[in-house]
Write a protein that holds these residues in place. Structure first.
Motif, PDB file in Angstrom:
ATOM      1  N   PHE A  31     -14.623  13.533  30.935  1.00  0.00           N
ATOM      2  CA  PHE A  31     -14.090  13.213  32.257  1.00  0.00           C
ATOM      3  C   PHE A  31     -14.334  11.769  32.691  1.00  0.00           C
ATOM      4  CE2 PHE A  31     -14.226  17.790  32.298  1.00  0.00           C
ATOM      5  CZ  PHE A  31     -13.009  18.102  32.878  1.00  0.00           C
ATOM      6  N   PHE A  32     -15.373  11.128  32.130  1.00  0.00           N
ATOM      7  CA  PHE A  32     -15.698   9.776  32.588  1.00  0.00           C
ATOM      8  C   PHE A  32     -15.852   8.770  31.454  1.00  0.00           C
ATOM      9  CE2 PHE A  32     -17.473  12.841  35.624  1.00  0.00           C
ATOM     10  CZ  PHE A  32     -16.722  12.515  36.731  1.00  0.00           C
ATOM     11  N   GLY A  33     -16.128   9.232  30.253  1.00  0.00           N
ATOM     12  CA  GLY A  33     -16.336   8.333  29.124  1.00  0.00           C
ATOM     13  C   GLY A  33     -15.045   7.677  28.672  1.00  0.00           C
ATOM     14  N   PHE A  34     -15.197   6.659  27.857  1.00  0.00           N
ATOM     15  CA  PHE A  34     -14.061   5.949  27.268  1.00  0.00           C
ATOM     16  C   PHE A  34     -13.145   5.360  28.349  1.00  0.00           C
ATOM     17  CE2 PHE A  34     -15.248   9.417  24.384  1.00  0.00           C
ATOM     18  CZ  PHE A  34     -15.694   8.666  23.315  1.00  0.00           C
ATOM     19  N   GLY A  35     -13.745   4.905  29.440  1.00  0.00           N
ATOM     20  CA  GLY A  35     -12.976   4.269  30.501  1.00  0.00           C
ATOM     21  C   GLY A  35     -12.198   5.231  31.385  1.00  0.00           C
ATOM     22  N   ARG A  36     -12.455   6.524  31.267  1.00  0.00           N
ATOM     23  CA  ARG A  36     -11.734   7.505  32.091  1.00  0.00           C
ATOM     24  C   ARG A  36     -12.321   7.544  33.493  1.00  0.00           C
ATOM     25  NH1 ARG A  36     -10.702  12.677  28.234  1.00  0.00           N
ATOM     26  NH2 ARG A  36     -10.675  11.512  26.314  1.00  0.00           N
ATOM     27  N   SER A  37     -11.525   7.996  34.398  1.00  0.00           N
ATOM     28  CA  SER A  37     -12.007   8.290  35.740  1.00  0.00           C
ATOM     29  C   SER A  37     -11.136   9.395  36.314  1.00  0.00           C
ATOM     30  CB  SER A  37     -11.971   7.048  36.628  1.00  0.00           C
ATOM     31  OG  SER A  37     -10.652   6.571  36.736  1.00  0.00           O
ATOM     32  N   VAL A  38     -11.675  10.080  37.285  1.00  0.00           N
ATOM     33  CA  VAL A  38     -10.954  11.175  37.919  1.00  0.00           C
ATOM     34  C   VAL A  38     -10.054  10.579  38.998  1.00  0.00           C
ATOM     35  CG1 VAL A  38     -11.232  13.225  39.351  1.00  0.00           C
ATOM     36  CG2 VAL A  38     -12.745  12.849  37.408  1.00  0.00           C
ATOM     37  N   SER A  47      -0.082  14.813  32.715  1.00  0.00           N
ATOM     38  CA  SER A  47       0.162  14.471  31.317  1.00  0.00           C
ATOM     39  C   SER A  47      -0.248  15.655  30.443  1.00  0.00           C
ATOM     40  CB  SER A  47      -0.664  13.228  30.961  1.00  0.00           C
ATOM     41  OG  SER A  47      -0.460  12.884  29.623  1.00  0.00           O
ATOM     42  N   TYR A  48       0.682  16.085  29.589  1.00  0.00           N
ATOM     43  CA  TYR A  48       0.364  17.235  28.745  1.00  0.00           C
ATOM     44  C   TYR A  48       1.230  17.233  27.488  1.00  0.00           C
ATOM     45  CZ  TYR A  48       4.478  19.087  31.126  1.00  0.00           C
ATOM     46  OH  TYR A  48       5.726  19.249  31.641  1.00  0.00           O
ATOM     47  N   ASN A  49       0.719  17.912  26.468  1.00  0.00           N
ATOM     48  CA  ASN A  49       1.449  18.175  25.225  1.00  0.00           C
ATOM     49  C   ASN A  49       1.233  19.641  24.876  1.00  0.00           C
ATOM     50  OD1 ASN A  49       2.650  18.127  22.610  1.00  0.00           O
ATOM     51  ND2 ASN A  49       0.615  17.809  21.743  1.00  0.00           N
ATOM     52  N   LEU A  50       2.309  20.389  24.811  1.00  0.00           N
ATOM     53  CA  LEU A  50       2.229  21.809  24.487  1.00  0.00           C
ATOM     54  C   LEU A  50       2.724  22.113  23.077  1.00  0.00           C
ATOM     55  CD1 LEU A  50       3.593  23.227  27.871  1.00  0.00           C
ATOM     56  CD2 LEU A  50       1.205  22.906  27.177  1.00  0.00           C
ATOM     57  N   GLU A 113      -9.453  21.330  29.296  1.00  0.00           N
ATOM     58  CA  GLU A 113      -8.204  20.581  29.120  1.00  0.00           C
ATOM     59  C   GLU A 113      -7.342  20.644  30.384  1.00  0.00           C
ATOM     60  OE1 GLU A 113      -6.774  18.725  26.447  1.00  0.00           O
ATOM     61  OE2 GLU A 113      -8.788  18.731  25.609  1.00  0.00           O
ATOM     62  N   ILE A 114      -7.270  21.810  31.009  1.00  0.00           N
ATOM     63  CA  ILE A 114      -6.496  21.952  32.253  1.00  0.00           C
ATOM     64  C   ILE A 114      -7.119  21.097  33.356  1.00  0.00           C
ATOM     65  CG2 ILE A 114      -5.908  23.584  34.099  1.00  0.00           C
ATOM     66  CD1 ILE A 114      -5.516  25.688  31.813  1.00  0.00           C
ATOM     67  N   LEU A 115      -8.450  21.115  33.459  1.00  0.00           N
ATOM     68  CA  LEU A 115      -9.123  20.295  34.464  1.00  0.00           C
ATOM     69  C   LEU A 115      -8.891  18.808  34.214  1.00  0.00           C
ATOM     70  CD1 LEU A 115     -12.490  22.191  34.973  1.00  0.00           C
ATOM     71  CD2 LEU A 115     -10.654  21.871  36.641  1.00  0.00           C
ATOM     72  N   GLN A 116      -8.943  18.383  32.942  1.00  0.00           N
ATOM     73  CA  GLN A 116      -8.661  16.982  32.625  1.00  0.00           C
ATOM     74  C   GLN A 116      -7.278  16.597  33.142  1.00  0.00           C
ATOM     75  OE1 GLN A 116      -9.241  16.709  28.322  1.00  0.00           O
ATOM     76  NE2 GLN A 116     -10.807  15.176  28.711  1.00  0.00           N
ATOM     77  N   MET A 117      -6.312  17.453  32.925  1.00  0.00           N
ATOM     78  CA  MET A 117      -4.943  17.166  33.350  1.00  0.00           C
ATOM     79  C   MET A 117      -4.843  17.156  34.882  1.00  0.00           C
ATOM     80  SD  MET A 117      -1.425  19.294  32.619  1.00  0.00           S
ATOM     81  CE  MET A 117      -2.014  20.738  33.492  1.00  0.00           C
ATOM     82  N   LEU A 118      -5.352  18.189  35.538  1.00  0.00           N
ATOM     83  CA  LEU A 118      -5.234  18.291  36.990  1.00  0.00           C
ATOM     84  C   LEU A 118      -5.976  17.176  37.721  1.00  0.00           C
ATOM     85  CD1 LEU A 118      -5.520  22.149  37.511  1.00  0.00           C
ATOM     86  CD2 LEU A 118      -3.446  20.737  37.547  1.00  0.00           C
ATOM     87  N   ARG A 120      -6.429  14.314  36.410  1.00  0.00           N
ATOM     88  CA  ARG A 120      -5.858  13.091  35.832  1.00  0.00           C
ATOM     89  C   ARG A 120      -6.925  12.222  35.162  1.00  0.00           C
ATOM     90  NH1 ARG A 120      -2.982  15.555  39.787  1.00  0.00           N
ATOM     91  NH2 ARG A 120      -0.761  15.182  39.804  1.00  0.00           N
ATOM     92  N   ALA A 121      -7.886  12.893  34.523  1.00  0.00           N
ATOM     93  CA  ALA A 121      -8.924  12.213  33.756  1.00  0.00           C
ATOM     94  C   ALA A 121      -8.565  12.218  32.275  1.00  0.00           C
ATOM     95  CB  ALA A 121     -10.269  12.899  33.954  1.00  0.00           C
ATOM     96  N   GLY A 122      -7.400  12.683  31.971  1.00  0.00           N
ATOM     97  CA  GLY A 122      -6.917  12.802  30.598  1.00  0.00           C
ATOM     98  C   GLY A 122      -5.674  13.663  30.641  1.00  0.00           C
ATOM     99  N   SER A 123      -5.407  14.294  29.540  1.00  0.00           N
ATOM    100  CA  SER A 123      -4.217  15.132  29.481  1.00  0.00           C
ATOM    101  C   SER A 123      -4.582  16.493  28.903  1.00  0.00           C
ATOM    102  CB  SER A 123      -3.162  14.470  28.585  1.00  0.00           C
ATOM    103  OG  SER A 123      -3.648  14.369  27.269  1.00  0.00           O
ATOM    104  N   PHE A 124      -3.709  17.449  29.135  1.00  0.00           N
ATOM    105  CA  PHE A 124      -3.825  18.728  28.454  1.00  0.00           C
ATOM    106  C   PHE A 124      -3.067  18.561  27.143  1.00  0.00           C
ATOM    107  CE2 PHE A 124      -2.403  22.756  26.943  1.00  0.00           C
ATOM    108  CZ  PHE A 124      -3.439  23.612  27.221  1.00  0.00           C
ATOM    109  N   ASP A 125      -3.781  18.679  26.036  1.00  0.00           N
ATOM    110  CA  ASP A 125      -3.142  18.499  24.736  1.00  0.00           C
ATOM    111  C   ASP A 125      -3.572  19.633  23.818  1.00  0.00           C
ATOM    112  OD1 ASP A 125      -2.079  17.648  22.292  1.00  0.00           O
ATOM    113  OD2 ASP A 125      -2.537  15.548  22.686  1.00  0.00           O
TER     114      ASP A 125
END
Length: 154
Positions: A31-38, A47-50, A113-118, A120-125
């Protein structure tokens, strides 16, 4: 009672402590590493890939022109970072099989993964779930291998 039987509770407590510390690190990285932020701004698109293997295929094709570190972090990193989870969850939670481990892991990683997407700290992939699951499977295999090795040598 054999020495091995008496050591099991201590091993599971040690594994549980390591699991809690490792899970805290995982949550930070995811959620916060690699330059991520909420970002809670609702105007940003989700953002997602299904499509299974879509992102994996993209990175493998882009390996010819992307820096190797980016490909390695996104493919191998998603596997490697979950290997310890496959080694720590079974003794901590007294899981007896890979199936039992996966029945707990898969819903958990879906939620993350859903939380990352919602958030916006990453994507659901779905590919992250596949790669993370591979890491857990490898970790479980290493745990079983080590158990057999130490049982034979002890």
């Amino acid at each position: 009672m054999t020495q091995e039987r008496r050591d099991r509770p201590e091993r599971s407590v040690a594994a549980a402590v390591c699991l809690v510390l490792y899970a805290a690190c995982l949550i930070y990285w995811m959620f916060f590493g690699f330059g991520r932020s909420v970002h809670l701004a609702m105007d940003e698109p989700l953002s997602y890939n299904l499509v299974p293997f879509n992102t994996i295929r993209l990175y493998l094709r882009a390996a010819a022109w992307l820096p190797p570190q980016i490909v390695a972090v996104n493919l191998l990193g998603n596997v490697a970072v979950f290997v310890p989870l496959g080694m720590l969850l079974p003794p901590s939670c007294r899981m007896r099989s890979l199936l039992e481990l996966l029945l707990w892991f898969i819903p958990g990683i879906f939620l993350v993964e859903i939380l990352q997407m919602l958030l916006r700290a990453g994507s659901f992939d779905v590919d992250d779930i596949i790669l993370n699951g591979l890491g857990v499977w490898i970790g479980y295999g290493l745990l079983r291998l080590c158990s057999r090795f130490f049982r034979k040598s002890g």
